[in-house]
Design a protein around this motif. Structure first.
Motif, PDB file in Angstrom:
ATOM      1  N   ILE A  12       0.818  -1.209   0.000  1.00  0.00           N
ATOM      2  CA  ILE A  12       0.000   0.000   0.000  1.00  0.00           C
ATOM      3  C   ILE A  12       0.852   1.259   0.000  1.00  0.00           C
ATOM      4  O   ILE A  12       0.587   2.208  -0.728  1.00  0.00           O
ATOM      5  N   ILE A  13       1.883   1.235   0.809  1.00  0.00           N
ATOM      6  CA  ILE A  13       2.626   2.490   0.985  1.00  0.00           C
ATOM      7  C   ILE A  13       4.069   2.439   0.485  1.00  0.00           C
ATOM      8  O   ILE A  13       4.801   3.409   0.612  1.00  0.00           O
ATOM      9  N   GLY A  14       4.451   1.320  -0.110  1.00  0.00           N
ATOM     10  CA  GLY A  14       5.851   1.170  -0.493  1.00  0.00           C
ATOM     11  C   GLY A  14       6.211   1.691  -1.881  1.00  0.00           C
ATOM     12  O   GLY A  14       7.365   1.628  -2.269  1.00  0.00           O
ATOM     13  N   LYS A  15       5.253   2.195  -2.605  1.00  0.00           N
ATOM     14  CA  LYS A  15       5.558   2.621  -3.970  1.00  0.00           C
ATOM     15  C   LYS A  15       6.186   4.010  -4.014  1.00  0.00           C
ATOM     16  O   LYS A  15       6.011   4.807  -3.115  1.00  0.00           O
ATOM     17  N   ARG A  16       6.903   4.236  -5.080  1.00  0.00           N
ATOM     18  CA  ARG A  16       7.536   5.541  -5.250  1.00  0.00           C
ATOM     19  C   ARG A  16       6.513   6.659  -5.134  1.00  0.00           C
ATOM     20  O   ARG A  16       5.421   6.547  -5.676  1.00  0.00           O
ATOM     21  N   TRP A  17       6.878   7.701  -4.430  1.00  0.00           N
ATOM     22  CA  TRP A  17       6.087   8.920  -4.252  1.00  0.00           C
ATOM     23  C   TRP A  17       5.048   8.815  -3.143  1.00  0.00           C
ATOM     24  O   TRP A  17       4.619   9.842  -2.599  1.00  0.00           O
ATOM     25  N   SER A  51      -1.814  10.981 -10.002  1.00  0.00           N
ATOM     26  CA  SER A  51      -3.185  10.519 -10.079  1.00  0.00           C
ATOM     27  C   SER A  51      -3.315   9.073  -9.610  1.00  0.00           C
ATOM     28  O   SER A  51      -4.211   8.725  -8.828  1.00  0.00           O
ATOM     29  N   GLU A  52      -2.408   8.242 -10.060  1.00  0.00           N
ATOM     30  CA  GLU A  52      -2.419   6.835  -9.639  1.00  0.00           C
ATOM     31  C   GLU A  52      -2.296   6.687  -8.127  1.00  0.00           C
ATOM     32  O   GLU A  52      -3.060   5.975  -7.485  1.00  0.00           O
ATOM     33  N   ARG A  53      -1.303   7.378  -7.581  1.00  0.00           N
ATOM     34  CA  ARG A  53      -1.054   7.258  -6.144  1.00  0.00           C
ATOM     35  C   ARG A  53      -2.217   7.775  -5.308  1.00  0.00           C
ATOM     36  O   ARG A  53      -2.601   7.165  -4.311  1.00  0.00           O
TER      37      ARG A  53
END
Lengths: 118, 118
Positions: A12-17, A51-53
């Motif tokens: 959930i929270i590990g992606k870039r940005w 937008s994705e995030r």
DNA sequence: CAGGATCCAAAAGGATACTG
DNA sequence: CAGTATCCTTTTGGATCCTG
């Protein structure tokens, strides 16, 4: 491993940005931020990724999107939910760890860090 | 942004497998673990990735590698440093957050979780 | 202003085989 | 046993343009 809570939470929270968006939403007096405002503050994030995030975070319940239809064009505002604010505490713990063990004399150590905003 | 402590810290521990390796090193009585032991426990991690992550973690000071040359072939053992153990606390906080807000009735909530090992 | 749609480059990681 | 070396697929994310 896919069943592991840590694993799933990191998804959930590990992606870039992602955590920088959360941090940005946590900064300052005014807690609601608009799309282009976030885009500007986050430097070179592209609208696609932002937008994705934002969508992911909303789906997962860490932020809320509020649309004001009374203006034209309608404006969106994003703000942290309770769980989102709770997660910011973890980001701050990560920051403390970094300052303690790795990056000792940085700007970030100041009371108000321009990046992380204590 | 590249100067941000949170950003830099995430670069150390934000990659796939990294926190699971730390968690694995934290589990159980025997704190030193060998390469193939980690590989086995981590399921389907490839030796290439495991090797990469271990090297990164060692360079960053979260783990130590000890080689026992008295045996042939020499055996390597990996274990958490003080900063590594300190970071495990953050992983546990992440787990707590996940359990509180997202994944309420999982195996993971039990006293001894087979994945995360309280 | 707040995004959606395309297209593309790069990186990350997996599969597999090999070695001292 | 503890990795290295290759090769290859998949996933990300960036650039850019477009629109109601």
């Amino acid at each position: 491993m896919k069943d592991c809570t840590v694993y799933k939470t990191m998804n959930i929270i590990g992606k870039r940005w992602t955590i920088h968006i959360l941090l940005e939403l946590h900064k300052g007096e005014k807690k609601e931020k608009r799309f282009n405002e976030l885009k500007r503050k986050l430097g070179n994030i592209t609208p696609k990724i932002l937008s994705e995030r934002l969508m992911e975070l909303e789906v997962e319940g860490l932020i809320t999107k509020k649309v004001d239809d009374s203006t034209k064009p309608p404006r969106s505002e994003y703000y942290l939910t309770e769980s989102g604010m709770d997660f910011v505490k973890i980001i701050q713990a990560i920051k403390r760890w970094g300052l303690k063990w790795k990056f000792q004399d940085e700007e970030c150590k100041r009371a108000i860090c321009m990046y992380c905003d204590h």
